[in-house]
Write a protein that holds these residues in place. Sequence first.
Motif, PDB file in Angstrom:
ATOM      1  N   VAL A  21      -9.841  -2.219   3.519  1.00 48.65           N
ATOM      2  CA  VAL A  21      -8.487  -2.764   3.485  1.00 48.65           C
ATOM      3  C   VAL A  21      -7.733  -2.047   2.373  1.00 48.65           C
ATOM      4  O   VAL A  21      -8.277  -1.819   1.296  1.00 48.65           O
ATOM      5  CB  VAL A  21      -8.513  -4.285   3.223  1.00 48.65           C
ATOM      6  N   ARG A  22      -6.469  -1.724   2.670  1.00 43.56           N
ATOM      7  CA  ARG A  22      -5.661  -0.983   1.704  1.00 43.56           C
ATOM      8  C   ARG A  22      -4.305  -1.655   1.553  1.00 43.56           C
ATOM      9  O   ARG A  22      -3.705  -2.082   2.538  1.00 43.56           O
ATOM     10  CB  ARG A  22      -5.492   0.436   2.246  1.00 43.56           C
ATOM     11  N   GLY A  25      -1.188   1.485  -1.494  1.00 41.70           N
ATOM     12  CA  GLY A  25      -1.755   2.829  -1.516  1.00 41.70           C
ATOM     13  C   GLY A  25      -3.178   2.923  -2.028  1.00 41.70           C
ATOM     14  O   GLY A  25      -3.708   4.015  -2.180  1.00 41.70           O
ATOM     15  N   ARG A  26      -3.821   1.773  -2.308  1.00 43.96           N
ATOM     16  CA  ARG A  26      -5.189   1.772  -2.851  1.00 43.96           C
ATOM     17  C   ARG A  26      -6.098   0.892  -1.988  1.00 43.96           C
ATOM     18  O   ARG A  26      -5.656  -0.098  -1.417  1.00 43.96           O
ATOM     19  CB  ARG A  26      -5.184   1.222  -4.278  1.00 43.96           C
ATOM     20  N   TYR A  27      -7.372   1.259  -1.960  1.00 39.01           N
ATOM     21  CA  TYR A  27      -8.347   0.415  -1.282  1.00 39.01           C
ATOM     22  C   TYR A  27      -8.655  -0.777  -2.166  1.00 39.01           C
ATOM     23  O   TYR A  27      -8.757  -0.651  -3.387  1.00 39.01           O
ATOM     24  CB  TYR A  27      -9.628   1.200  -0.973  1.00 39.01           C
ATOM     25  N   LYS A 104       3.781  -7.562   1.103  1.00 40.41           N
ATOM     26  CA  LYS A 104       3.206  -6.213   1.137  1.00 40.41           C
ATOM     27  C   LYS A 104       2.808  -5.896   2.571  1.00 40.41           C
ATOM     28  O   LYS A 104       2.426  -6.784   3.326  1.00 40.41           O
ATOM     29  CB  LYS A 104       1.924  -6.124   0.302  1.00 40.41           C
ATOM     30  N   ASP A 105       2.873  -4.630   2.918  1.00 46.23           N
ATOM     31  CA  ASP A 105       2.252  -4.156   4.151  1.00 46.23           C
ATOM     32  C   ASP A 105       0.827  -3.765   3.792  1.00 46.23           C
ATOM     33  O   ASP A 105       0.583  -3.200   2.724  1.00 46.23           O
ATOM     34  CB  ASP A 105       2.994  -2.944   4.702  1.00 46.23           C
ATOM     35  N   ILE A 106      -0.110  -4.093   4.662  1.00 52.50           N
ATOM     36  CA  ILE A 106      -1.498  -3.705   4.421  1.00 52.50           C
ATOM     37  C   ILE A 106      -1.999  -2.867   5.592  1.00 52.50           C
ATOM     38  O   ILE A 106      -1.401  -2.869   6.662  1.00 52.50           O
ATOM     39  CB  ILE A 106      -2.429  -4.916   4.181  1.00 52.50           C
ATOM     40  N   CYS A 126       3.169  -9.062   4.755  1.00 53.02           N
ATOM     41  CA  CYS A 126       2.164 -10.069   4.409  1.00 53.02           C
ATOM     42  C   CYS A 126       2.531 -10.750   3.092  1.00 53.02           C
ATOM     43  O   CYS A 126       3.115 -10.122   2.210  1.00 53.02           O
ATOM     44  CB  CYS A 126       0.793  -9.413   4.239  1.00 53.02           C
ATOM     45  N   TRP A 127       2.164 -12.011   2.977  1.00 48.90           N
ATOM     46  CA  TRP A 127       2.267 -12.728   1.711  1.00 48.90           C
ATOM     47  C   TRP A 127       1.161 -13.764   1.657  1.00 48.90           C
ATOM     48  O   TRP A 127       0.633 -14.194   2.675  1.00 48.90           O
ATOM     49  CB  TRP A 127       3.642 -13.352   1.503  1.00 48.90           C
ATOM     50  N   VAL A 128       0.779 -14.128   0.447  1.00 50.26           N
ATOM     51  CA  VAL A 128      -0.369 -15.005   0.237  1.00 50.26           C
ATOM     52  C   VAL A 128       0.054 -16.469   0.382  1.00 50.26           C
ATOM     53  O   VAL A 128       0.878 -16.957  -0.384  1.00 50.26           O
ATOM     54  CB  VAL A 128      -0.979 -14.775  -1.162  1.00 50.26           C
ATOM     55  N   SER A 129      -0.531 -17.147   1.366  1.00 47.54           N
ATOM     56  CA  SER A 129      -0.260 -18.578   1.528  1.00 47.54           C
ATOM     57  C   SER A 129      -1.384 -19.425   0.950  1.00 47.54           C
ATOM     58  O   SER A 129      -1.203 -20.632   0.743  1.00 47.54           O
ATOM     59  CB  SER A 129      -0.048 -18.938   3.001  1.00 47.54           C
ATOM     60  N   GLU A 130      -2.530 -18.815   0.688  1.00 47.08           N
ATOM     61  CA  GLU A 130      -3.655 -19.588   0.148  1.00 47.08           C
ATOM     62  C   GLU A 130      -4.582 -18.652  -0.627  1.00 47.08           C
ATOM     63  O   GLU A 130      -4.889 -17.563  -0.164  1.00 47.08           O
ATOM     64  CB  GLU A 130      -4.414 -20.228   1.312  1.00 47.08           C
ATOM     65  N   LEU A 131      -4.989 -19.100  -1.792  1.00 42.10           N
ATOM     66  CA  LEU A 131      -5.981 -18.395  -2.604  1.00 42.10           C
ATOM     67  C   LEU A 131      -7.075 -19.377  -2.959  1.00 42.10           C
ATOM     68  O   LEU A 131      -6.809 -20.445  -3.492  1.00 42.10           O
ATOM     69  CB  LEU A 131      -5.356 -17.846  -3.896  1.00 42.10           C
ATOM     70  N   GLN A 132      -8.297 -19.029  -2.636  1.00 39.73           N
ATOM     71  CA  GLN A 132      -9.451 -19.776  -3.131  1.00 39.73           C
ATOM     72  C   GLN A 132     -10.095 -18.871  -4.161  1.00 39.73           C
ATOM     73  O   GLN A 132     -10.762 -17.902  -3.822  1.00 39.73           O
ATOM     74  CB  GLN A 132     -10.435 -20.101  -2.008  1.00 39.73           C
ATOM     75  N   ALA A 133      -9.832 -19.163  -5.430  1.00 39.54           N
ATOM     76  CA  ALA A 133     -10.298 -18.309  -6.513  1.00 39.54           C
ATOM     77  C   ALA A 133     -11.786 -18.481  -6.781  1.00 39.54           C
ATOM     78  O   ALA A 133     -12.447 -17.560  -7.265  1.00 39.54           O
ATOM     79  CB  ALA A 133      -9.509 -18.605  -7.789  1.00 39.54           C
ATOM     80  N   LEU A 134     -12.311 -19.645  -6.469  1.00 44.90           N
ATOM     81  CA  LEU A 134     -13.720 -19.941  -6.726  1.00 44.90           C
ATOM     82  C   LEU A 134     -14.211 -20.907  -5.660  1.00 44.90           C
ATOM     83  O   LEU A 134     -13.538 -21.886  -5.353  1.00 44.90           O
ATOM     84  CB  LEU A 134     -13.864 -20.582  -8.117  1.00 44.90           C
ATOM     85  N   PRO A 135     -15.356 -20.647  -5.060  1.00 42.05           N
ATOM     86  CA  PRO A 135     -15.882 -21.566  -4.055  1.00 42.05           C
ATOM     87  C   PRO A 135     -16.535 -22.773  -4.727  1.00 42.05           C
ATOM     88  O   PRO A 135     -16.633 -22.838  -5.954  1.00 42.05           O
ATOM     89  CB  PRO A 135     -16.934 -20.722  -3.335  1.00 42.05           C
TER      90      PRO A 135
END
Length: 174
Positions: A21-22, A25-27, A104-106, A126-135
């Motif tokens: 996934v990029r 411009g970076r992986y 961002k475009d990915i 794309c935009w982040v609707s959810e982040l699970q930082a720690l399970p």
Amino acid sequence: MAQFSVNPLRFDPYKNFKFRVRWDGRYVAGVSKVGALKRTTEVVEHREGGDPSSSRKSPGRSKYEAITLERGVTHDVEFERWANKVWNFGAGLGAETSLSDFRKDIIIELYNEAGQLAKAWKVFRCWVSELQALPELDANANAIAIETLKLENEGWERDLDVVEPAEPSFNEPQ
């Protein structure tokens, strides 16, 4: 005009375990799972007054499902940095969201067994609707701690500049 395959002898489908996934411009380091790219088009049913009691169907709005990215928890901050552009707790009144660059475009790349780029998709806005930082943590488990990012998007398309690679042969020279 028909487009012919570079490798007409390949009958095996590509495997789902070689990908990258990029963005920017970076992986992105360590991504171990990418959710499916899924588009659904609503069905609009209509019928004219003189029609028999059956409906006609035509396409309506199309929706693109959110994409989930998973990776093991590390010190890399890319997931958290992007998620904080949508909501940065404690940033101060009026500064919680970065409206200028929270989207961002990915690019999602799929590789063949030889490690050659076989297909790629561009995912837009794309935009982040959810982040699970720690399970959930469990002292009795034997597992990797996984962080998850859920990306809303406004569509995707296959990158047609990526063509089927000529696969290497390991035959001995004659």
